[in-house]
Design an enzyme around this catalytic site. Structure first.
Site, mmCIF file in Angstrom:
data_model
loop_
_atom_site.group_PDB
_atom_site.id
_atom_site.type_symbol
_atom_site.label_atom_id
_atom_site.label_comp_id
_atom_site.label_asym_id
_atom_site.label_seq_id
_atom_site.Cartn_x
_atom_site.Cartn_y
_atom_site.Cartn_z
ATOM 1 N N HIS A 327 0.835 -1.216 0.000
ATOM 2 C CA HIS A 327 0.000 0.000 0.000
ATOM 3 C C HIS A 327 0.864 1.260 0.000
ATOM 4 O O HIS A 327 0.778 2.095 0.913
ATOM 5 C CB HIS A 327 -0.893 -0.013 1.250
ATOM 6 C CG HIS A 327 -2.349 0.191 0.950
ATOM 7 N ND1 HIS A 327 -3.114 -0.759 0.314
ATOM 8 C CD2 HIS A 327 -3.186 1.240 1.190
ATOM 9 C CE1 HIS A 327 -4.349 -0.309 0.187
ATOM 10 N NE2 HIS A 327 -4.411 0.898 0.700
ATOM 11 N N ASP A 331 -3.704 6.856 -2.160
ATOM 12 C CA ASP A 331 -4.921 6.512 -2.913
ATOM 13 C C ASP A 331 -4.510 5.793 -4.191
ATOM 14 O O ASP A 331 -3.399 5.965 -4.701
ATOM 15 C CB ASP A 331 -5.712 7.787 -3.250
ATOM 16 C CG ASP A 331 -7.087 7.484 -3.836
ATOM 17 O OD1 ASP A 331 -7.625 6.402 -3.549
ATOM 18 O OD2 ASP A 331 -7.607 8.325 -4.588
ATOM 19 N N GLY A 332 -5.409 4.950 -4.713
ATOM 20 C CA GLY A 332 -5.184 4.293 -5.993
ATOM 21 C C GLY A 332 -4.492 2.951 -5.915
ATOM 22 O O GLY A 332 -4.250 2.319 -6.951
ATOM 23 N N ASN A 333 -4.184 2.470 -4.713
ATOM 24 C CA ASN A 333 -3.420 1.224 -4.584
ATOM 25 C C ASN A 333 -4.148 0.019 -5.174
ATOM 26 O O ASN A 333 -3.536 -0.816 -5.848
ATOM 27 C CB ASN A 333 -3.103 0.956 -3.100
ATOM 28 C CG ASN A 333 -2.201 2.005 -2.507
ATOM 29 O OD1 ASN A 333 -1.034 2.093 -2.820
ATOM 30 N ND2 ASN A 333 -2.766 2.838 -1.636
ATOM 31 N N ARG A 335 -6.484 -0.088 -7.584
ATOM 32 C CA ARG A 335 -6.535 -0.052 -9.041
ATOM 33 C C ARG A 335 -5.171 -0.369 -9.650
ATOM 34 O O ARG A 335 -5.078 -1.063 -10.660
ATOM 35 C CB ARG A 335 -7.033 1.331 -9.501
ATOM 36 C CG ARG A 335 -8.551 1.472 -9.474
ATOM 37 C CD ARG A 335 -8.972 2.928 -9.420
ATOM 38 N NE ARG A 335 -8.877 3.445 -8.061
ATOM 39 C CZ ARG A 335 -8.807 4.745 -7.758
ATOM 40 N NH1 ARG A 335 -8.802 5.645 -8.718
ATOM 41 N NH2 ARG A 335 -8.743 5.138 -6.508
ATOM 42 N N ILE A 336 -4.102 0.120 -9.022
ATOM 43 C CA ILE A 336 -2.756 -0.189 -9.533
ATOM 44 C C ILE A 336 -2.454 -1.674 -9.348
ATOM 45 O O ILE A 336 -1.859 -2.310 -10.227
ATOM 46 C CB ILE A 336 -1.691 0.689 -8.837
ATOM 47 C CG1 ILE A 336 -1.942 2.166 -9.163
ATOM 48 C CG2 ILE A 336 -0.285 0.280 -9.280
ATOM 49 C CD1 ILE A 336 -1.055 3.132 -8.394
ATOM 50 N N HIS A 337 -2.878 -2.233 -8.225
ATOM 51 C CA HIS A 337 -2.708 -3.675 -7.966
ATOM 52 C C HIS A 337 -3.332 -4.496 -9.092
ATOM 53 O O HIS A 337 -2.700 -5.409 -9.647
ATOM 54 C CB HIS A 337 -3.346 -3.987 -6.602
ATOM 55 C CG HIS A 337 -4.066 -5.271 -6.462
ATOM 56 N ND1 HIS A 337 -3.431 -6.488 -6.395
ATOM 57 C CD2 HIS A 337 -5.399 -5.543 -6.345
ATOM 58 C CE1 HIS A 337 -4.338 -7.449 -6.244
ATOM 59 N NE2 HIS A 337 -5.530 -6.904 -6.226
ATOM 60 N N ARG A 338 -4.548 -4.140 -9.509
ATOM 61 C CA ARG A 338 -5.202 -4.899 -10.584
ATOM 62 C C ARG A 338 -4.579 -4.579 -11.945
ATOM 63 O O ARG A 338 -4.498 -5.443 -12.818
ATOM 64 C CB ARG A 338 -6.713 -4.622 -10.559
ATOM 65 C CG ARG A 338 -7.391 -5.220 -9.320
ATOM 66 C CD ARG A 338 -8.885 -5.001 -9.301
ATOM 67 N NE ARG A 338 -9.259 -3.616 -9.086
ATOM 68 C CZ ARG A 338 -9.343 -3.027 -7.893
ATOM 69 N NH1 ARG A 338 -9.068 -3.712 -6.790
ATOM 70 N NH2 ARG A 338 -9.705 -1.761 -7.781
#
Length: 502
Positions: A327, A331-333, A335-338
């Protein structure tokens, strides 16, 4: 789960954790030795509790139980790290010297120096065969790992000291291997013409983007949607596992007010407010001071696997889930993970060119399975983190916690991603391609009845599909009052035939 019998003694990790008073995330395998009875095991929720006969009792020393743990409980780097903190180096030296050529003693020696970065006062080995740090039959390992001549060990681990996850070779992962999944995808894709696949791609990008935002209950605006799709299009061509590129990606997909210029510098967590000033904590992220090392390790692990012959699915699971567990941004973790799943699967040629897998759509349809894949790590982690929350909801983590993030067992996440990919191929991909193929059939049939503009053909098919193949009187009056009854009946039948509607 537990086998509570008075004549059962803990062995391996269970013995060492009890003896050294260590609180740790439970290992997937727990060993007991019985003075009576037979050898048996219980399996529940992915955990194995095994009872061995009395002749398996390893002895009373730390070295005896470390060897037993590696032999029967498997390699757990996080627990080994905690054990090595508590054990006197002299105790280890004595044990290792008592079995100078034993493969388990040499592994204990290698793991100690790998994890602590301290050298034990033992001379380098000068003879003997090399053995792998991890047994390739039991774990996913890099090919052609570095040779440590000091220990006569081949370092085939998935990452460096800062971030070195473990993935076990389970029956499920053997069945859902990358080769089999890619082959199944190619069988499906080759059944459709190239022009249809090109059209499908834009649908798939939109579906993936919409689903990824919906998982987090975020309503994306047109600008952020377009930026996310543009990034997905680049995922086939660029490696995003670099600090600068990850920061750029985060800046593109979040509200500009929450764009980061570096990794986060505050302690964050995932929680739910259940009452006034009362939070239900669901996940605790690494301390910000631990992040630079952890993220450097994650990216180094990515590069190691990229050239190490690792299965694309395992590679993607380790890096994408590793990222979301670390993490690194405010913010955005998620969406970046996917996004990283797509990036790595594309880079590793898991996905046929010109196609993308809308994996987020499957995660969105199977939220319990997705939550389980995250909770497999997040839930046990809560048991080993000491923290406090102030009245403003600011968290402070009070104990050393980096090792739990550095040395995750990511088998559960790899299994989950394999299942998501299979469902993506056999459900989402097939559904999308079939829909477009049926649409083309319906469109041609309609144009054979009446030569209408494409816009009206598209609208007619869409409205019919909303009503099981029939156009309502209201919609006919509003949009298609120029059709004769005969034309309408034939066109409705064309849609029903194309989509096999009753």
């Amino acid at each position: 789960m537990g086998i509570h019998v008075s004549d059962h003694r803990p062995a391996g990790y269970a013995y060492l954790l009890e003896k050294l008073a260590i609180v740790g995330i439970p290992n997937w395998h727990r060993s007991m030795v019985s003075t009576t009875g037979t050898h048996f095991s219980k399996i529940q929720d992915g955990f194995v509790e095994e009872v061995f006969r009395n002749q398996y009792w390893p002895g009373e020393t730390v070295g005896d139980h470390l060897e037993f743990a590696l032999k029967y409980d498997g390699v757990n780097l996080a627990l080994l790290s905690k054990i090595f903190e508590k054990v006197s180096p002299e105790v280890l030296v004595e044990y290792i010297k008592s079995k100078p050529t034993g493969k388990y003693a040499r592994r204990i020696w290698f793991f100690y120096e790998f994890l602590t970065e301290d050298q034990l006062p033992i001379n380098d080995m000068t003879t003997g065969n090399y053995v792998d740090a991890l047994e390739a039959k039991d774990y996913y390992t890099v090919q052609k790992g570095e040779r440590s001549s000091r220990h006569r060990i081949v370092n085939n681990l998935l990452g460096p000291r800062a971030f070195c996850p473990i993935v076990r070779k389970t029956e499920k992962l053997s069945k859902l291997n990358s080769t089999a999944l890619r082959k199944r995808c190619e069988e499906i894709v080759t059944a459709y013409p190239p022009q249809l696949l090109r059209r499908a791609l834009s649908y798939l990008y939109n579906k993936e983007t919409k689903s990824s935002f919906e998982i987090e209950h975020i309503k994306s605006n047109a600008s952020r949607t377009e930026k996310f799709i543009a990034s997905l299009e680049l995922a086939e061509q660029e490696d995003f596992c670099e600090k600068g590129k990850l920061i750029e990606l985060q800046n593109r997909i979040v509200d500009p007010r929450f764009a980061d210029s570096d990794y986060r510098v505050s302690q964050n967590y995932v929680g739910q407010t259940v009452a006034y000033q009362k939070e239900l904590i669901q996940y605790i992220c690494p301390k910000p001071e631990d992040l630079p090392s952890l993220m450097t390790g994650l990216l180094a692990s990515h590069n190691r696997m990229k050239t190490g012959g690792i299965s694309p699915v395992i590679h993607a699971a380790v890096i994408a889930y590793g990222f979301v567990f670390l993490h690194p941004f405010e913010d955005g973790n998620g969406r970046i993970h996917r996004f990283l799943i797509h990036n790595i699967l594309s880079l590793q040629n898991m996905v046929p060119r010109g196609i993308m897998f809308p994996i987020s759509a499957v995660m969105l349809k199977n939220p319990e399975d997705y939550d389980r894949s995250l909770e497999a790590f997040s839930r046990p982690l809560l048991q080993v983190i000491d923290y406090r929350l102030d009245e403003m909801g600011k968290m402070t983590v009070e104990n050393e916690s980096a090792c739990w993030y550095s040395y995750m067992d990511m088998t559960a996440q790899a299994e989950a991603l394999s299942e998501f990919i299979l469902k993506t191929i056999e459900e989402e991909l097939v559904q999308e391609l079939s829909f477009l193929a049926n649409y083309d059939t319906a469109k041609k049939a309609i144009q054979d009845i009446i030569d209408m503009p494409d816009r009206l053909v598209n609208l007619f098919i869409r409205l019919c599909l909303q009503s099981n193949g029939n156009l309502s009187a209201r919609k006919r009056s509003a949009h298609f009052d120029f059709l004769s009854d005969e034309e309408l009946t034939k066109m409705e039948q064309a849609v029903k035939d194309s989509y096999t509607l009753a």
